[in-house]
Scaffold this motif. Structure first.
Motif, short mmCIF file in Angstrom:
data_model
loop_
_atom_site.label_atom_id
_atom_site.label_comp_id
_atom_site.label_asym_id
_atom_site.label_seq_id
_atom_site.Cartn_x
_atom_site.Cartn_y
_atom_site.Cartn_z
N THR A 43 0.85 -1.19 0.00
CA THR A 43 0.00 0.00 0.00
C THR A 43 0.88 1.24 0.00
O THR A 43 2.08 1.17 0.29
CB THR A 43 -0.92 0.03 1.23
OG1 THR A 43 -0.10 0.15 2.40
CG2 THR A 43 -1.76 -1.23 1.32
N SER A 45 0.86 3.68 2.13
CA SER A 45 1.38 3.95 3.48
C SER A 45 2.53 3.00 3.83
O SER A 45 3.50 3.40 4.49
CB SER A 45 0.27 3.84 4.52
OG SER A 45 -0.29 2.54 4.53
N GLU A 46 2.46 1.74 3.39
CA GLU A 46 3.54 0.79 3.64
C GLU A 46 4.82 1.22 2.93
O GLU A 46 5.92 1.12 3.49
CB GLU A 46 3.13 -0.61 3.19
CG GLU A 46 2.09 -1.26 4.10
CD GLU A 46 1.56 -2.56 3.53
OE1 GLU A 46 1.02 -3.37 4.31
OE2 GLU A 46 1.67 -2.77 2.29
N ALA A 48 5.63 4.31 2.04
CA ALA A 48 6.13 5.52 2.70
C ALA A 48 6.86 5.17 4.00
O ALA A 48 7.92 5.72 4.30
CB ALA A 48 4.97 6.48 2.97
N THR A 49 6.29 4.25 4.76
CA THR A 49 6.92 3.83 6.02
C THR A 49 8.24 3.14 5.77
O THR A 49 9.25 3.41 6.44
CB THR A 49 5.98 2.90 6.81
OG1 THR A 49 4.77 3.61 7.11
CG2 THR A 49 6.63 2.43 8.09
N GLU A 50 8.26 2.24 4.80
CA GLU A 50 9.48 1.47 4.50
C GLU A 50 10.62 2.39 4.06
O GLU A 50 11.78 2.16 4.41
CB GLU A 50 9.18 0.44 3.41
CG GLU A 50 10.35 -0.42 3.00
CD GLU A 50 10.77 -1.41 4.09
OE1 GLU A 50 11.94 -1.84 4.05
OE2 GLU A 50 9.93 -1.72 4.97
N ASP A 52 10.77 5.66 4.72
CA ASP A 52 10.88 6.82 5.62
C ASP A 52 10.65 8.13 4.86
O ASP A 52 11.42 9.09 4.99
CB ASP A 52 12.25 6.83 6.31
CG ASP A 52 12.28 7.78 7.51
OD1 ASP A 52 11.20 8.05 8.07
OD2 ASP A 52 13.38 8.24 7.87
N GLN A 53 9.60 8.13 4.06
CA GLN A 53 9.21 9.31 3.29
C GLN A 53 7.75 9.65 3.59
O GLN A 53 7.00 8.81 4.10
CB GLN A 53 9.37 9.06 1.78
CG GLN A 53 10.79 8.79 1.33
CD GLN A 53 11.65 10.04 1.34
OE1 GLN A 53 11.14 11.17 1.24
NE2 GLN A 53 12.96 9.86 1.46
N SER A 54 7.36 10.86 3.25
CA SER A 54 5.96 11.24 3.47
C SER A 54 5.06 10.56 2.45
O SER A 54 5.49 10.23 1.34
CB SER A 54 5.81 12.76 3.36
OG SER A 54 5.96 13.18 2.02
N VAL A 55 3.81 10.38 2.83
CA VAL A 55 2.83 9.79 1.92
C VAL A 55 2.67 10.65 0.67
O VAL A 55 2.56 10.15 -0.45
CB VAL A 55 1.48 9.60 2.64
CG1 VAL A 55 0.38 9.24 1.64
CG2 VAL A 55 1.59 8.51 3.71
#
Length: 273
Positions: A43, A45-46, A48-50, A52-55
């Motif tokens: 997804t 959000s996944e 972006a999290t992986e 380390d960036q903004s959505v």
């Protein structure tokens, strides 16, 4: 100005200069592709999290890549996947050499004769890059899709290639190689690995006995080019219960025969193993 003498692929005066500043947006796009490629879909959000960036940033990168066909989104699951254009460009790598094309008939024959999956791999930066596979029809099978990377010390193809290298190349790789243990059978000490490489040279094929994955075995050997250099490795992999101790020598015989055929087709001659 002598345009005809300029070196292709690099700006004039590039040699000897400090490395150029990288393009941040391009870095982000390539990072995204590298994260997405081995996944079964992620997804927004996944991702972006992986990374380390903004959505918002990742959304713009995905939109750009989607427009060019490098990624695509599944509407049903709202997950992103590698697109067909990434595959098309990646396939250009395989066209640089005919070892894949030359190997396919032999790999199919090995799969039919042994009943197990046949793989083709090359060494890249101290790891094995799998570039081709012919899968068995069995429901339980080894699976190394093209593009998969595997550590050399815990891979049948990896150990086959290591056993073929001269001392300088072998020692250089071993110094850089973390011998990570994956199972209780992984050869995670240098003396154990060196002893296994000697056995591989003696019998002409390597044997991965559940060293990367519990319950899976692999037999492999090298493919040589016209210069006699090991350019790839070919293997047969499958579950331990089907690849029994009694069956391993037969697979070794078949895989050596297949590797010799491919090597001959690549122009190799003389002693191959």
């Amino acid at each position: 100005m002598e345009l005809g003498s300029r070196r292709r692929g690099r700006p004039k005066g590039f040699a000897g200069l400090a490395p150029p500043v990288t393009i941040q947006a391009l870095d982000r796009a390539l990072d995204l592709l590298c994260v997405l490629a081995p996944s079964e879909g992620m997804t927004l959000s996944e991702i972006a999290t992986e990374l380390d960036q903004s959505v918002a940033t990742m959304s713009r990168v995905l939109a750009t890549l989607e427009r060019r066909g490098f990624v695509e989104m599944s509407a049903a699951t709202q997950t992103w996947h590698i697109g067909v254009e990434a595959f098309r460009l990646g396939s250009a790598f395989l066209r640089r050499t005919n070892v894949v094309e030359r190997s396919r008939p032999v790999m199919r024959a090995l799969m039919m004769e042994t009943g197990e999956t046949s793989n083709l791999g090359i060494e890249r930066s101290g790891q094995i890059l799998f570039v081709s596979q012919v899968e068995t029809y069995e429901s339980i099978r080894a699976f190394f899709p093209p593009g998969t990377l595997s550590p050399m010390h815990a891979s049948g193809i990896g150990k086959a290639l290591l056993s073929s290298y001269d001392d300088d190349r072998l020692n250089r790789l071993l110094r850089q190689m973390p011998l990570q243990p994956f199972t209780e059978k992984t050869l995670s000490s240098l003396p154990d690995l060196q002893a296994e490489l000697r056995r591989t040279r003696e019998r002409g094929y390597s044997f991965d006995d559940e060293e990367r994955t519990v319950g899976m075995r692999c037999v492999a050997t090298v493919i040589r080019d016209v210069n006699g250099e090991a350019v790839a490795g070919i293997s047969v992999s499958g579950p331990t219960q089907r690849m029994s101790d009694a069956f391993i020598p037969k697979i070794g015989e078949l895989i050596q025969k297949g590797a010799i055929e491919i090597s001959r087709n690549l122009g190799a001659h003389g002693g191959l193993f």
